[in-house]
Design a protein around this motif. Structure first.
Motif, PDB file in Angstrom:
ATOM      1  N   LEU A 129     -15.313 -36.259 -22.129  1.00  0.00           N
ATOM      2  CA  LEU A 129     -14.113 -35.753 -22.808  1.00  0.00           C
ATOM      3  C   LEU A 129     -13.782 -36.585 -24.026  1.00  0.00           C
ATOM      4  CD1 LEU A 129     -11.794 -34.800 -19.811  1.00  0.00           C
ATOM      5  CD2 LEU A 129     -12.726 -33.241 -21.521  1.00  0.00           C
ATOM      6  N   ASP A 130     -13.903 -37.905 -23.885  1.00  0.00           N
ATOM      7  CA  ASP A 130     -13.624 -38.782 -25.031  1.00  0.00           C
ATOM      8  C   ASP A 130     -14.627 -38.547 -26.149  1.00  0.00           C
ATOM      9  OD1 ASP A 130     -11.482 -39.939 -23.687  1.00  0.00           O
ATOM     10  OD2 ASP A 130     -12.755 -41.464 -22.754  1.00  0.00           O
ATOM     11  N   ARG A 131     -15.886 -38.403 -25.796  1.00  0.00           N
ATOM     12  CA  ARG A 131     -16.912 -38.184 -26.815  1.00  0.00           C
ATOM     13  C   ARG A 131     -16.730 -36.820 -27.469  1.00  0.00           C
ATOM     14  NH1 ARG A 131     -22.695 -39.284 -24.403  1.00  0.00           N
ATOM     15  NH2 ARG A 131     -23.213 -38.859 -26.586  1.00  0.00           N
ATOM     16  N   LEU A 132     -16.337 -35.804 -26.678  1.00  0.00           N
ATOM     17  CA  LEU A 132     -16.085 -34.480 -27.242  1.00  0.00           C
ATOM     18  C   LEU A 132     -14.925 -34.531 -28.222  1.00  0.00           C
ATOM     19  CD1 LEU A 132     -16.603 -31.403 -27.277  1.00  0.00           C
ATOM     20  CD2 LEU A 132     -15.011 -31.210 -25.355  1.00  0.00           C
ATOM     21  N   ARG A 133     -13.899 -35.286 -27.871  1.00  0.00           N
ATOM     22  CA  ARG A 133     -12.737 -35.407 -28.761  1.00  0.00           C
ATOM     23  C   ARG A 133     -13.138 -36.022 -30.100  1.00  0.00           C
ATOM     24  NH1 ARG A 133      -8.763 -39.420 -29.647  1.00  0.00           N
ATOM     25  NH2 ARG A 133      -6.732 -38.536 -30.272  1.00  0.00           N
ATOM     26  N   GLU A 134     -13.987 -37.031 -30.071  1.00  0.00           N
ATOM     27  CA  GLU A 134     -14.434 -37.661 -31.313  1.00  0.00           C
ATOM     28  C   GLU A 134     -15.251 -36.689 -32.171  1.00  0.00           C
ATOM     29  OE1 GLU A 134     -13.573 -40.586 -32.526  1.00  0.00           O
ATOM     30  OE2 GLU A 134     -12.234 -40.711 -30.788  1.00  0.00           O
ATOM     31  N   ILE A 135     -16.047 -35.845 -31.504  1.00  0.00           N
ATOM     32  CA  ILE A 135     -16.873 -34.889 -32.257  1.00  0.00           C
ATOM     33  C   ILE A 135     -16.001 -33.859 -32.956  1.00  0.00           C
ATOM     34  CG2 ILE A 135     -18.570 -33.015 -32.042  1.00  0.00           C
ATOM     35  CD1 ILE A 135     -19.851 -34.611 -29.762  1.00  0.00           C
ATOM     36  N   VAL A 136     -15.100 -33.194 -32.217  1.00  0.00           N
ATOM     37  CA  VAL A 136     -14.330 -32.091 -32.796  1.00  0.00           C
ATOM     38  C   VAL A 136     -13.343 -32.583 -33.851  1.00  0.00           C
ATOM     39  CG1 VAL A 136     -14.596 -30.687 -30.729  1.00  0.00           C
ATOM     40  CG2 VAL A 136     -12.588 -32.164 -30.953  1.00  0.00           C
TER      41      VAL A 136
END
Length: 518
Positions: free
Chosen positions: A433-440
């Motif tokens: 979830l944290d990595r997805l947040r950084e991507i978007v």
């Protein structure tokens, strides 16, 4: 008492006849006539029996409404009802076929396919093709036709179904029998020349050989289909010469005494390029009735699944004047002009088959729309097609009135509403979830972001990220797919905007996006 005998359920025609007789006072012989009249929709005869039944039932103590309601039930039943003996026979056959399908599925499907060879229809999807699709769903492998492996019918070899030669267009039972008999007596065919020299051309003619090449039946002999087609004339000449020599008793200078021809083994195939995938698949469709090795639309299926409201099969079941967005390939195109166009008004229109992996639907672009989109009507063009289902009164056959032809590359910009990402806590972990947040965060835009969270306790949570809007591009897609996997990233489409009714045609409701598509 009559109703109690049937336990309130009508199963057999005999029960209905007892009701007509016992309640309505209709003679048993006439009761059977009534049932037949209902099944054949003879309205005048049905009306007479309805009146007689109502009168008789009222005399037995029913109200007029009860009698009318009961006769309505009889009408519904008799439209497709069996007598007891007929039903028993059907039940027995149903039991036996269900048992065979459950315990011997490969053998059962091979027999079912063989039974559908006669009367094949290569112009549209027939029952044999439907059964082949059933095999795919049942995970039963159907092996392509092969002159050295196939028989006339579909057969089972090592747990797989081998395609029958007689199911190939232009080949037929006679050619299949000749090929199989010669293979059994003289051994496997070395190549196309060997086949032509050994098989009597009266049974295996040019059309049959061409069809076998297109179907891939010579692939196991080496060489490419384009090469075999390029030397077809030479192979047929060699076969004719071998037959003439055999009839005259003439032998070659170096013949070893047996009757085995040797011409084919010395022939060098020309160095010609193989057919393109589209040409190869088109040839398969021509002689097999379906695409065997692949499908020309397979690469577009994910796009169709995302943006289209229906496929051709489901669209054909929709009510008249329903608005749809379909995707597929244009074929069987025919251009024409309306007979009495208004002065200055366009007259040219087009008809074509829109084909997808589920089937096809006949489509028409009227002159008023052809003026704007006619340039897209080209053979084998793969497009999204927006239009309205058209059905004649009393007919279940559906056509598509085309309003718009949309290149696939325009679908993303026009109809993408958002992206959905599925994250599995057990597989990806909380850090995903944290990595997805950084991507978007790096791709702000106008598309919605939705999450489907599969938690470790087995529950599922749907989240619509109100404060986050993203830009859909290939780079963002790639990064998210690397994080969670390709199957866990989906786009979903906005409902196509409704068009106002034109020429008396109205459009139905469009599809709404569903979060659960992820």
């Amino acid at each position: 008492e009559i109703l109690e005998e049937t336990h309130g359920v009508m199963v057999y025609q005999e029960q209905v006849m007892r009701i007509l007789n016992g309640l309505g006072g209709i003679e048993l012989s006439k009761a059977y006539t009534c049932i037949k009249a209902i099944s054949k929709k003879k309205l005048e005869t049905i009306a007479k029996f309805r009146e007689q039944f109502t009168t008789g039932s009222v005399a037995q103590g029913l109200t007029k409404n009860e009698a009318s309601e009961l006769f309505g039930m009889i009408e519904k039943f008799a439209g497709y009802g069996f007598n007891k003996s007929h039903s028993t026979a059907y039940a027995l056959i149903a039991y036996m076929t269900a048992y065979l399908k459950a315990h011997y599925p490969v053998e059962f499907m091979a027999a079912l396919l063989s039974g559908d060879i006669q009367g094949r229809n290569f112009k549209k999807k027939d029952s044999l093709v439907e059964h082949l699709e059933d095999c795919r769903r049942m995970e039963i492998e159907v092996v392509p036709p092969d002159v050295n492996r196939s028989r006339g019918d579909f057969t089972v070899v090592e747990g797989k179904i081998v395609f029958g030669l007689s199911a190939i267009k232009g080949c037929g039972g006679q050619a299949a029998d000749v090929i199989v008999a010669e293979r059994q007596s003289g051994g496997p065919f070395r190549d196309l020349f060997d086949c032509c020299e050994r098989c009597d051309p009266a049974g295996v003619n040019r059309t049959a050989i061409e069809s076998l090449i297109k179907a891939g039946a010579f692939d196991s002999c080496g060489g490419r289909r384009s090469q075999w087609m390029a030397v077809l004339d030479k192979a047929l000449q060699s076969g004719a010469s071998a037959l003439a020599d055999k009839k005259s008793g003439q032998r070659g200078l170096f013949d070893d005494g047996d009757d085995s021809p040797t011409t084919g083994t010395s022939v060098t195939l020309p160095d010609v390029p193989e057919w393109s995938e589209r040409e190869r698949l088109a040839a398969e469709k021509e002689v097999l009735g379906f695409y065997l090795s692949s499908h020309p639309l397979a690469e577009y299926q994910s796009t169709f699944d995302t943006y289209c409201t229906h496929n051709t099969a489901t669209a054909a079941t929709l009510p008249h004047k329903t608005d749809v967005l379909l995707g597929g390939m244009l074929s069987s195109i025919k251009f024409s002009h309306s007979k009495n166009p208004k002065p200055g008004a366009p007259s040219k229109y087009a008809m074509f088959d829109l084909e997808d992996m589920a089937g096809l639907i006949r489509s028409i672009v009227w002159p008023s729309d052809f003026v704007n989109i006619g340039q897209h009507v080209q053979a084998d063009a793969v497009l999204a097609v927006r239009g309205t289902i058209d059905k004649r009164p009393g007919s279940e056959e559906a056509n598509l009135i085309v309003n718009e032809l949309i290149p696939l590359e325009e679908l993303k910009a026009r109809y993408t509403k958002g992206v959905a990402v599925r994250i599995d806590e057990r597989e990806h972990g909380e850090k995903a979830l944290d990595r997805l947040r950084e991507i978007v965060r790096g791709y702000p835009g106008n598309c919605e972001l939705q999450l489907v969270l599969l938690l470790a306790d087995g529950s599922k949570v749907y989240c619509k990220c109100e404060g986050v809007r993203v830009e859909l591009n290939d780079e963002m897609r790639r990064r998210i797919e690397e994080l969670v996997g390709r199957d866990n990233f989906k786009t979903f489409a906005a409902a196509p905007a409704a068009r106002p009714a034109q020429n008396g045609r109205s459009n139905g409701k469009s599809r709404s996006p569903v979060l659960a598509r992820a």
